[in-house]
Every structure is written in structure tokens, then in C-alpha cells.
Design a protein around this motif. Structure first.
Motif, mmCIF file in Angstrom:
data_model
loop_
_atom_site.group_PDB
_atom_site.id
_atom_site.type_symbol
_atom_site.label_atom_id
_atom_site.label_comp_id
_atom_site.label_asym_id
_atom_site.label_seq_id
_atom_site.Cartn_x
_atom_site.Cartn_y
_atom_site.Cartn_z
ATOM 1 N N SER A 649 -10.428 -8.671 7.172
ATOM 2 C CA SER A 649 -10.516 -8.262 8.584
ATOM 3 C C SER A 649 -9.635 -7.072 8.923
ATOM 4 N N LEU A 650 -8.507 -6.909 8.237
ATOM 5 C CA LEU A 650 -7.539 -5.889 8.630
ATOM 6 C C LEU A 650 -8.009 -4.447 8.402
ATOM 7 N N PRO A 651 -8.606 -4.089 7.236
ATOM 8 C CA PRO A 651 -8.916 -2.664 6.979
ATOM 9 C C PRO A 651 -9.757 -1.989 8.050
ATOM 10 N N PRO A 652 -10.858 -2.579 8.520
ATOM 11 C CA PRO A 652 -11.637 -1.866 9.554
ATOM 12 C C PRO A 652 -10.866 -1.733 10.870
ATOM 13 N N LEU A 653 -9.905 -2.610 11.112
ATOM 14 C CA LEU A 653 -9.088 -2.489 12.311
ATOM 15 C C LEU A 653 -8.090 -1.357 12.174
ATOM 16 N N LEU A 654 -7.619 -1.115 10.951
ATOM 17 C CA LEU A 654 -6.663 -0.030 10.712
ATOM 18 C C LEU A 654 -7.348 1.331 10.660
ATOM 19 N N PHE A 655 -8.473 1.405 9.930
ATOM 20 C CA PHE A 655 -9.090 2.702 9.640
ATOM 21 C C PHE A 655 -10.415 2.946 10.356
ATOM 22 N N GLY A 656 -11.037 1.885 10.850
ATOM 23 C CA GLY A 656 -12.364 2.022 11.442
ATOM 24 C C GLY A 656 -13.435 1.586 10.452
ATOM 25 N N LYS A 657 -14.523 1.051 10.955
ATOM 26 C CA LYS A 657 -15.563 0.488 10.091
ATOM 27 C C LYS A 657 -16.232 1.526 9.202
ATOM 28 N N GLY A 658 -16.384 2.749 9.655
ATOM 29 C CA GLY A 658 -17.062 3.747 8.848
ATOM 30 C C GLY A 658 -16.146 4.511 7.914
ATOM 31 N N HIS A 659 -14.870 4.218 7.928
ATOM 32 C CA HIS A 659 -13.893 4.942 7.104
ATOM 33 C C HIS A 659 -13.981 4.483 5.649
ATOM 34 N N PRO A 660 -13.754 5.413 4.694
ATOM 35 C CA PRO A 660 -13.796 5.013 3.278
ATOM 36 C C PRO A 660 -12.834 3.881 2.926
ATOM 37 N N TYR A 661 -11.738 3.756 3.668
ATOM 38 C CA TYR A 661 -10.785 2.684 3.408
ATOM 39 C C TYR A 661 -10.972 1.496 4.353
ATOM 40 N N GLY A 662 -12.086 1.471 5.062
ATOM 41 C CA GLY A 662 -12.306 0.399 6.019
ATOM 42 C C GLY A 662 -12.960 -0.831 5.434
ATOM 43 N N GLY A 758 -0.536 -4.704 9.688
ATOM 44 C CA GLY A 758 -0.793 -3.479 8.943
ATOM 45 C C GLY A 758 -0.323 -2.250 9.696
ATOM 46 N N LEU A 759 0.001 -1.224 8.918
ATOM 47 C CA LEU A 759 0.442 0.047 9.481
ATOM 48 C C LEU A 759 -0.057 1.150 8.559
ATOM 49 N N VAL A 760 -0.679 2.182 9.113
ATOM 50 C CA VAL A 760 -1.167 3.301 8.310
ATOM 51 C C VAL A 760 0.001 4.230 8.000
ATOM 52 N N MET A 761 0.225 4.471 6.700
ATOM 53 C CA MET A 761 1.303 5.343 6.247
ATOM 54 C C MET A 761 0.738 6.686 5.780
ATOM 55 N N PRO A 762 1.544 7.746 5.816
ATOM 56 C CA PRO A 762 1.102 9.016 5.239
ATOM 57 C C PRO A 762 0.828 8.873 3.748
ATOM 58 N N PRO A 763 0.093 9.781 3.141
ATOM 59 C CA PRO A 763 -0.185 9.720 1.702
ATOM 60 C C PRO A 763 1.101 9.757 0.876
ATOM 61 N N TRP A 764 0.978 9.312 -0.359
ATOM 62 C CA TRP A 764 2.109 9.334 -1.288
ATOM 63 C C TRP A 764 2.620 10.761 -1.455
ATOM 64 N N SER A 765 3.927 10.905 -1.485
ATOM 65 C CA SER A 765 4.538 12.213 -1.636
ATOM 66 C C SER A 765 5.636 12.138 -2.682
ATOM 67 N N ARG A 766 5.608 13.039 -3.634
ATOM 68 C CA ARG A 766 6.618 13.016 -4.686
ATOM 69 C C ARG A 766 8.005 13.353 -4.169
ATOM 70 N N GLU A 767 8.062 14.043 -3.016
ATOM 71 C CA GLU A 767 9.358 14.481 -2.509
ATOM 72 C C GLU A 767 10.248 13.299 -2.106
ATOM 73 N N ASP A 768 9.659 12.257 -1.524
ATOM 74 C CA ASP A 768 10.495 11.146 -1.077
ATOM 75 C C ASP A 768 9.960 9.794 -1.557
ATOM 76 N N ALA A 769 9.254 9.808 -2.686
ATOM 77 C CA ALA A 769 8.633 8.580 -3.185
ATOM 78 C C ALA A 769 9.659 7.496 -3.484
ATOM 79 N N GLU A 770 10.762 7.868 -4.133
ATOM 80 C CA GLU A 770 11.771 6.873 -4.509
ATOM 81 C C GLU A 770 12.464 6.307 -3.273
ATOM 82 N N ALA A 771 12.746 7.160 -2.300
ATOM 83 C CA ALA A 771 13.388 6.685 -1.071
ATOM 84 C C ALA A 771 12.471 5.722 -0.319
ATOM 85 N N PHE A 772 11.176 6.040 -0.291
ATOM 86 C CA PHE A 772 10.223 5.156 0.374
ATOM 87 C C PHE A 772 10.200 3.794 -0.300
ATOM 88 N N ASP A 773 10.111 3.778 -1.629
ATOM 89 C CA ASP A 773 10.055 2.510 -2.346
ATOM 90 C C ASP A 773 11.308 1.678 -2.111
#
Length: 944
Positions: A649-662, A758-773
Motif C-alpha cells: 500500500s505504501l509505494p503508490p501513496l509515496l510516489f503515485g500510482k503511475g510512477h515507476p516506483y509506485g 515512508g519518506l521520499v529521499m533524494p537519490p544516492w550520492s557518493r558525496e555524503d553516502a557514508e554520512a547518510f548511512d
């Protein structure tokens, strides 16, 4: 399952010393020899006189103890023992059943302990919680225990509650079988399995299972522990359990002790009243003896999540009731447990090589064991500790003990015994001693009467028993901290392990990159330790390419194992087995993949099979119909589970039903999408995405580029880039909601509420990947994270709360989940929000939290590339992200360089609890009103 020797405390020990004489010179004259013989006789007489004096000095007058009792057997075979003690208006009841784990058989282990748990689930005439009436009646010292030999139940109640207590005990002895239901069995089986998990999860928790199986031969009744195995517990049926009750829980197989504020006449009348009508079948046969196993000469090492290395040394020795029993108990008390004991004094105080030393004699009906346990001080070399330990044990077995120390030990143990006898019930109380004496010796007065024998044990007897059993042939188990494995591999001192870990450098095999004739990119890492090759063909597509048929990519991957070329599914599987190859497929959000492994000797024909899957999948209609049917069944199962329903149930609520990640995060698709898939859809999907210019092949194994490149060019010669331009999958960005949203799904009568946010996050970034993890892990990414420690450890509202961030090409879904008890739904949501707000506010990440994360994360890298498949997975991720090998190798250094400021900045950048999208599955009649009262955002009930 606590072994408790009543006469002696098991936890205290020391050593005794004795001397021995020498021999004369054979070159004497006859006259000298005669004179020498005369002197020898005199010396022997003198030595004998001194020994007798020493023995007399070793005697310690035992305390004058008396536990008068009445013993009587009822007509049904129940042994009843009564002791009158009027000093307080309470009565202790102690029932020992002559059944323990030794009475189990292989394949049905854990029954004795499982049944102990079942007995607290009420009886036929008192269904429900057995403890409930006792908790209303002032009961104390109430429990049950199981060991190898027996199971017992005990409680101490006010005199006015005695009838209630005897009614309850007799009801479960004579009227329990009908209360055993599948529901009750499943419930208590789950409790026991959690107890087993908890015990094994504790530091050194697997030690005694390992010791049992290593020191006793297979099928010996002591070769398993009372907790049993998970498999055997799972296999226990209601019929098995009822038979166990019928065989062992009968009066003729039990001992009942009633002790306290009651006369013998009153107690016996009550025993007849409550227990006399319970019938017995013939008492089951009892194992009385078993040949003592040979001494094991064996050493084993284990790695566990423990704070320091621990050494166990074990000798198989005689059982309870042997002539050596008292001396063995004294040896344990002399060796350890006290500050002035031999091993504690030498290893802990003088040399400071250990933090603790303990020893005990584990006496049982069929055999005993003498154990010495040493906790090695962190930073001290194990070899040095073991060497000194062995030297001290050899010296003790050779020289014996001093009379003075022997007297001190006896006196100390007598004092402990007297203190224990202040109680009539509970561990070590008078009812316990009476039951134990009857069970092990057939005489309720045996332990008290045996105090004189104990008091007379001499230093010489102790030394003789020590020399007989403390041999070099012994079993040794060493449990090391898991970190030690990495440290040992690097040859570093274990005390320096954290520092070494922080500066660890990964040595990864070089990568060779080349392009095949058809344009396919290949990345190869050679590893020649075993003659096998692993491959992963990864191509853009995944669920993001499903379009209007969610589930298409995963069904396409599943169908690749249903035959290729001229081989149908069964024939294809048979060919794989013939070659020793393995070919599979998987699907994610952004990629599908085809995996491959083969022996080097069969690489060429295996690659031909691999090529058929890539270029000639069959996609037969009948196979598709079966796969679709199974998938629809899987979706129905997901929707029946709160977690599955939330993930759908969560993905279409986060991204929308027609979204590739929905699409549902379970990867199974939707009912409508699966039903709509045709064979043409699979063919088109394969033609569109499985092409050499849309894929990368990663390879790890026993092969060089010179060997592999021509084989791949040959096998994949027919796989060519189509003329059509490669399609792209647009993944549009979405905006976070301005405020939190709450969606409810009703599950009437649900026993738990499943909370997901759920919360939509920005794409993975090498600049701050370790800090995010690091940031994500500290707040909710592992067991010791803040949210889990709050809801599970502090509040006990949840079995576990976590959050994960999925690794996607576009914006990432961040998902927090917590199954909680229904009545704590709203408070749990409040606590979750509090933890995130505090994290962003006045309680940011602490230095210790970050240090723990750094050490743990860096340490993991030592084992991250152990196997070829692990290395292959890492390279596939590296290729997916467009990174270099150096980036992966330098990961430990980047983690080690993280600061609290980095983590705080990452939290501020990524976290926004006020924008969570909540999906909550539970009994809305119980939880909806409280959730709405939280006022965290608009609440909507979703239809299902």
C-alpha cells in the motif's frame, strides 16, 4: 534449568597441597640396607601418624542440622514427604517429577522443558493462566525448572492458601491432558523457541550445547541440553505431548514435599484428599546408570558476540552418589570462585591475565562433569593464559592441598548451607533439600546425614581424586569475540583490534574490463582459490519498466528458468545438474539480472546453456499460466499479512500510482497486472531490455581474460544489438507532502498493529553516502538504534523497530516499520516521532553512537569479500553506480573519517518526520480514535 547442588555451593573453590617422599641409594652395604629398612619402617609409621593427625585436623565439625520428616507412599504410588516448621504461617509445596531431558529420545529433544512450560497454561478445571490465583494469594518462590534428570514445580503460600495451591497442583497432575490443545502447544512452543533464541543470543549462549554434544557420545542422554533443538520443537505434535504426560506425569513417578506451618497428620490428609484419586499406570522405567564416557581429548574454538575470550575446560567424572562426589565438589571450590582460591589468586590477582575464574562439579544421575571456566582479560594472549592454567592444574593434581585451606572451604560451605536452610521453599530451602535427597539418593535425609562424610574428607583424598580426574586429556572450548577473527588474520594483538580495524585497508583483486564483439561490457575479477566461476548479467529494466502491468519484470525473470532453446523446464534443470552449473534470474526496481555459476572444467558447455537463456527463452504458454497462478496466490498471502499489506500500500501513496516506483515493494505486482500479462508481453519485454548495449556482465572466479573473452564471444555470438534505439525509463521526481498523512487499513481482531512510515529521499550520492548511512543506522538502522531500544528494550511494546532506505536509481523510499501491541499503537507513534524530533533537535547523534557505528561498519569489511558471490555482488553495485574499484577499497577510511557534524548535517538534509506518510494496519475499532487524537495529519481509511 538451573543446576543447584544444595549441600555445596558449586560456585566457590580452592586448592590443597601435599608432599611425597624420595627413594634411597641402591649402592649401600647389606648392613646399611637393613638399617635403612628399619628407618624406612619408622618413617612410614611416622608419616602414617602425621597423616592421621593431618586428617584429624582437616575435620570440621558440621553444623547440627535436623530436618525431621515423614515419608509415606500413597496407594497410587505418590511419594509424600512432610516437614513441620511453625516459625512462619507459610507452607512450601515442591513437586519433583522423575523425568528430564535424559528421558527424551533423539528426534524428540526438548519435550521435558516444553512440557514444563505447558504446565503453566492452566488445567482442565482451571483453564487460563496458572499463576493468576497464586498472584492474588501472596504466593512467593513460585517457579518450575527442568534439567537433564528431573522436572520440578514449587511455590510457597500463606497457610490459608494451602488448599488452593494443592488443588491447583493436583489438578494439573491428574486433569491436564484435556487442556493440551494445538493453540496452547503452539503458544508455548513459541515461548520456548524464543527462550532458546534468547539464550543462544546471550554472550557465550551456545557453550553448553557445544560442550554437551562434544563431551558425550551421540545418543547419550546427556549429549543434548534440556532446551532441545528447534527442529524437534517444531515437530512436536499434540499427540506426542499428551503421550509424554501420560507416561511421566503420574503419581507413581512423582515426589510431593509439603513443608511449613502444618502437622504431619494435616498434610497427609490433604495429600490424600487432593492427590489420592489420581490413577497411575505402571511407573516408567528409569535410567539408573550409564557407563562413564571416555575422557575426551579435544579442543574446539568458536566466535561469538562476546566481550572477551572465555575458556572452558571439562572432564567427565563420576555421577552423583559416587564415593568421589564430595571430593569433586571440594576440588571445584578450591580451584575457583573465591578471591583466595588457587586459580583466582594466580590468574586474576597475581598475574592479572583473567577477569574471573569459576569451577563447579556438575553432578547428575548418569555421569558428572568437572568444569573450569576462565574469562581472559582483554588484551592478554590466550596462549599465555592457557599455559599458566594448565600448569596450575597439573601442579594441583600432583601436589594436592593444604589442610588449612581444606578446613576453610568446609567451614565456608557449611555456613552457606545453614543460611540456605532459613527458607522452607525455593532454591536451597528445606523442601528443596528433602525432594533432592529423595530423588537422587532415595532418602529425604541423605544430604543432611551426609554432612559427616563431607566433614571427614581429607587432603589426601582430595589430592587422589584430583590426580585421577584432572588429567591432561580433557575437553577445551574457547569462545572468542567475533572481532578476533579479523584480528587473528592480521596478526594483531586483540587488545588493539578496534584501532587496527579503523585503519583497515581492503585488498581487492584487480579488475579487468573489456568489451565483447557484440558490444557487451565485461568486468572481471580473478580469484583462483577454487575452480569455479560466478557471473551476473545486469540490465536496466526492473519494476520501473513494468508500465501498466505491474509484475511484468518479475514474471519475465521467473520465466527464464522455465526452459530455453530446445530444452523445456525439466530438461533445462537436468542439464544444469549434469554440468554442475546454476542459472537463475532476479528482478529489482531498476534492474533485472541473470546469474550464473559453473565449474571451470565445465565452463564452455555451461556458457552455451547460459547463452540459450539470454537469447532463446521459451516462454511457453502452459508454464506462464502456472507461474501467473502461483503469483496470484502469493499476492493473496501478502495481502493477508499486515507487513505485506503495508508494503503493497505504501509505494503508490509515496510516489503515485503511475510512477515507476509506485508498484508494491514486495515485487510481486498487482492482481490486475499479473492477470493481464501475455506471452507476447514477455517476448517484447525480453527483446526490448535484454540486449548487449543495455547490460554489463560482471565475473569473479578462476579464469583469466585470455581464457574467458574468446569463450564469451563464441557463446554470445548470436546476441546482437538491435537496430532500434535503446529505450529509456523516465523516473520523475516527486514532492514530499507538506504535512504528514495517515492511512489506515482495518484488520479486525488483529493481535498487533503494524506501523509503517515512508519518506521520499533524494537519490544516492557518493558525496555524503557514508554520512547518510551512519545517520540512518543510529536512529533506526540496527538493533541498538534509538527507535528499537525505545520500543523494544525500554517500553517492551514491540519485538523490533527498524528503518531501511532502498537503493534506487532515482529518489529513494525510506521506510520505518514497527509491529506493536494494539493498545500501544498511538503511544508508539508518539515515541517514534519523539525520537526523530529529538535527533533533529537537542539530542543529535552522540560521539559514542558514531564511534560504535564506525567500529562495527569497518569491522564488517573484513568478511565482506570472503566469497566469490560476495565480491561479485559488490562489483555489480560498483558498476551500477559508476564507481571505481578504489572507491570500494577506500570505504573503511571514509567511514573512519566521519564526524558527528557530518551525521548532524545528513539528518538535517534528509530527515523530515513531519512529512512522513503513515500506513497503519490494525484493528481500527481499537486504534483509530487514538490515532486521530494524535493530530499528526489527516487520517484516511483505505479500502481493500
Amino acid at each position: 534449568m538451573k543446576l543447584c547442588r544444595i549441600l555445596l555451593s558449586l560456585l566457590f573453590a580452592s586448592f590443597l597441597l601435599a608432599g611425597c617422599g624420595g627413594q634411597g641409594d641402591d649402592s649401600r652395604s647389606g648392613q646399611e640396607e637393613d638399617a635403612h629398612k628399619a628407618m624406612s619402617v619408622d618413617k612410614k609409621a611416622a608419616a602414617s601418624s602425621r597423616a592421621a593427625a593431618a586428617d584429624k585436623k582437616a575435620y570440621v565439625e558440621p553444623p547440627k542440622l535436623d530436618i525431621p520428616f515423614h515419608k509415606e507412599k500413597l496407594d497410587n504410588g505418590l511419594t509424600v514427604i512432610v516437614h513441620e516448621d511453625r516459625k512462619a504461617p507459610v507452607v512450601a509445596i515442591n513437586i519433583w517429577y522423575k523425568v528430564g531431558s535424559k528421558d527424551e529420545e533423539s528426534g524428540k529433544t526438548g519435550f521435558a522443558h516444553l512440557f514444563e512450560h505447558l504446565m503453566f497454561n492452566g488445567s482442565e478445571n482451571y483453564p487460563g493462566e496458572y499463576f493468576e490465583p497464586f498472584q492474588r494469594s501472596g504466593a512467593t518462590d513460585m517457579n518450575g525448572t527442568t534439567n537433564n534428570d528431573r522436572t520440578n514445580y514449587f511455590e510457597t503460600v500463606p497457610t490459608g492458601a494451602l488448599d488452593m495451591a494443592l488443588w491447583m497442583e493436583s489438578d494439573r497432575m491428574g486433569h491436564f491432558s484435556g487442556a493440551i490443545t494445538q493453540e496452547v502447544l503452539d503458544e508455548q512452543r513459541g515461548v520456548v523457541k524464543n527462550e532458546k533464541r534468547q539464550g543462544e543470543n546471550a554472550p557465550y549462549g551456545k557453550a553448553f550445547d557445544t560442550i554437551a554434544s562434544s563431551t558425550f557420545p551421540p545418543f547419550h542422554p546427556y549429549s543434548w541440553t534440556p532446551i532441545g533443538s528447534m527442529e524437534d520443537l517444531d515437530n512436536a505434535s499434540v499427540e506426542d505431548v499428551k503421550q509424554w504426560f501420560a507416561d511421566y506425569y503420574q503419581p507413581a513417578n512423582a515426589i510431593l514435599v509439603i513443608a511449613g506451618d502444618i502437622t504431619v497428620e494435616e498434610a497427609m490428609a490433604k495429600a490424600r484428599e487432593y492427590f489420592g484419586d489420581i490413577p497411575s499406570s505402571s511407573a516408567p522405567s528409569q535410567l539408573k546408570n550409564w557407563e562413564l564416557p571416555d575422557q575426551v581429548n579435544k579442543r574446539e574454538e568458536m566466535f561469538d558476540q562476546v566481550p572477551q575470550t572465555r575458556i572452558y575446560k571439562v572432564w567427565n567424572v563420576p555421577a552423583i552418589g559416587s564415593e568421589e562426589e564430595d571430593a569433586l565438589d571440594l576440588i571445584a571450590s578450591m580451584l575457583a570462585n573465591r578471591q583466595n582460591s588457587l586459580l583466582y589468586r594466580r590468574l586474576v590477582r597475581d598475574e592479572q591475565l583473567a577477569t574471573n575464574v569459576s569451577a563447579f562439579y556438575y553432578g547428575r544421575q548418569l555421569a558428572g562433569q568437572l568444569m573450569v571456566i576462565v574469562d581472559v582479560k582483554p588484551g592478554q594472549p590466550l596462549e599465555k593464559v592457557e599455559k599458566l592454567l594448565d600448569e596450575e592444574l597439573r601442579q594441583f593434581a600432583k601436589d594436592g592441598v593444604t589442610v588449612e585451606e581444606l578446613r576453610r572451604i568446609k567451614q565456608s560451605e557449611f555456613a552457606s548451607l545453614v543460611k540456605g536452610l532459613e527458607k522452607i521453599g525455593g532454591f536451597g530451602g528445606k523442601s528443596d533439600i528433602l525432594a533432592r535427597s529423595e530423588f537422587y539418593y532415595g532418602d529425604p535425609g541423605a544430604l543432611i546425614d551426609g554432612l559427616q562424610d563431607y566433614a571427614r574428607i581429607t587432603a589426601l583424598q582430595v589430592q587422589e581424586v584430583a590426580s585421577r580426574w584432572l588429567t591432561e586429556n580433557s575437553y577445551t572450548l574457547v569462545i572468542r569475540p567475533r572481532e578476533d577473527f579479523s584480528a587473528a588474520a592480521e596478526g594483531v594483538d586483540r587488545s588493539e583490534l578496534p584501532a587496527v580495524d579503523k585503519s583497515v585497508e581492503l585488498e581487492l583483486p584487480a579488475q579487468h574490463e573489456f568489451t565483447l564483439d557484440n558490444g557487451l561490457r565485461v568486468v572481471l575479477a580473478e580469484r583462483h582459490d577454487t575452480p569455479v566461476i560466478f557471473m551476473n548479467l545486469q540490465f536496466h529494466s526492473g519494476a520501473a519498466a513494468d508500465g501498466d502491468k505491474p509484475g511484468l519484470a518479475s514474471v519475465a525473470a521467473r520465466m527464464l528458468s522455465e526452459g530455453a532453446g530446445e530444452l523445456d523446464g525439466l530438461q533445462f534443470s537436468a542439464r544444469e545438474e549434469e554440468l554442475g552449473a546454476s542459472i537463475g534470474a532476479g528482478s529489482g526496481l531498476d534492474y533485472n539480472s541473470i546469474t550464473f555459476s559453473a565449474l571451470k572444467t565445465q565452463l564452455e558447455p555451461s556458457l552455451d546453456l547460459f547463452a540459450q537463456v539470454i537469447t532463446q527463452p521459451l516462454f511457453q504458454q502452459e508454464d506462464l499460466a502456472r507461474v501467473k497462478s502461483n503469483r496470484l496466490d502469493a499476492i493473496a498471502q501478502e495481502e493477508a499479512q499486515p507487513q505485506g499489506l503495508a508494503l503493497r500500500s505504501l509505494p503508490p501513496l509515496l510516489f503515485g500510482k503511475g510512477h515507476p516506483y509506485g508498484a508494491p515493494l514486495t515485487g510481486s505486482g498487482t492482481v490486475e497486472g499479473i492477470e493481464a500479462i501475455t506471452r507476447d508481453d514477455l517476448v517484447n519485454f525480453h527483446d526490448k531490455w535484454v540486449r548487449p548495449d543495455n547490460a554489463t556482465l560482471t565475473v569473479v572466479g578462476d579464469v583469466t581474460q585470455e581464457e574467458l573473452e574468446p569463450l564469451l564471444n563464441s557463446a554470445l555470438a548470436d546476441w546482437e544489438k538491435p537496430e532500434e534505439e535503446l529505450a529509456r525509463i523516465p523516473v520523475p521526481d516527486v514532492e514530499r507532502p507538506q504535512e504528514a498523512r495517515v492511512y489506515l487499513l482495518d484488520r479486525p481482531d488483529a493481535e498487533q498493529t503494524y506501523i509503517m512510515a515512508g519518506l521520499v529521499m533524494p537519490p544516492w550520492s557518493r558525496e555524503d553516502a557514508e554520512a547518510f548511512d551512519a545517520m540512518a543506522t543510529i536512529i533506526a538502522g540496527k538493533f541498538t538504534s534509538r527507535v528499537n531500544m525505545n520500543l523494544r528494550e525500554d517500553k517492551h511494546w514491540s519485538y523490533g523497530a527498524r528503518a531501511v532506505s532502498l537503493d534506487t536509481e532515482g529518489q529513494r523510499p525510506y521506510i520505518l516499520f514497527a509491529p506493536v501491541q494494539t493498545d500501544k499503537t498511538a503511544p508508539s507513534i508518539r515515541e517514534l516521532l519523539k525520537e526523530y524530533r529529538d535527533y533533529l533537535g537537542d539530542k543529535p547523534a552522540r560521539e559514542k553512537e558514531l564511534a560504535d557505528y564506525r567500529d562495527d561498519e569497518v569491522l564488517k569489511q573484513s568478511a565482506r569479500f570472503q566469497t566469490k558471490s560476495q565480491l561479485l555482488s559488490s562489483i555489480a553495485w560498483q558498476v551500477e553506480k559508476g564507481l571505481s574499484l578504489e572507491y570500494v577499497a577506500e570505504y573503511p577510511q571514509r567511514v573512519a573519517a566521519l564526524t558527528v557534524g557530518d551525521v548532524e548535517a545528513s539528518a538535517e538534509k534528509y530527515l523530515a518526520p513531519q512529512q512522513f506518510t503513515w500506513v497503519i494496519v490494525g484493528d481500527l475499532d481499537e486504534i483509530q480514535e487514538d490515532i486521530e487524537a494524535l493530530d499528526i495529519g489527516p487520517v484516511e481509511v483505505l479500502s481493500q
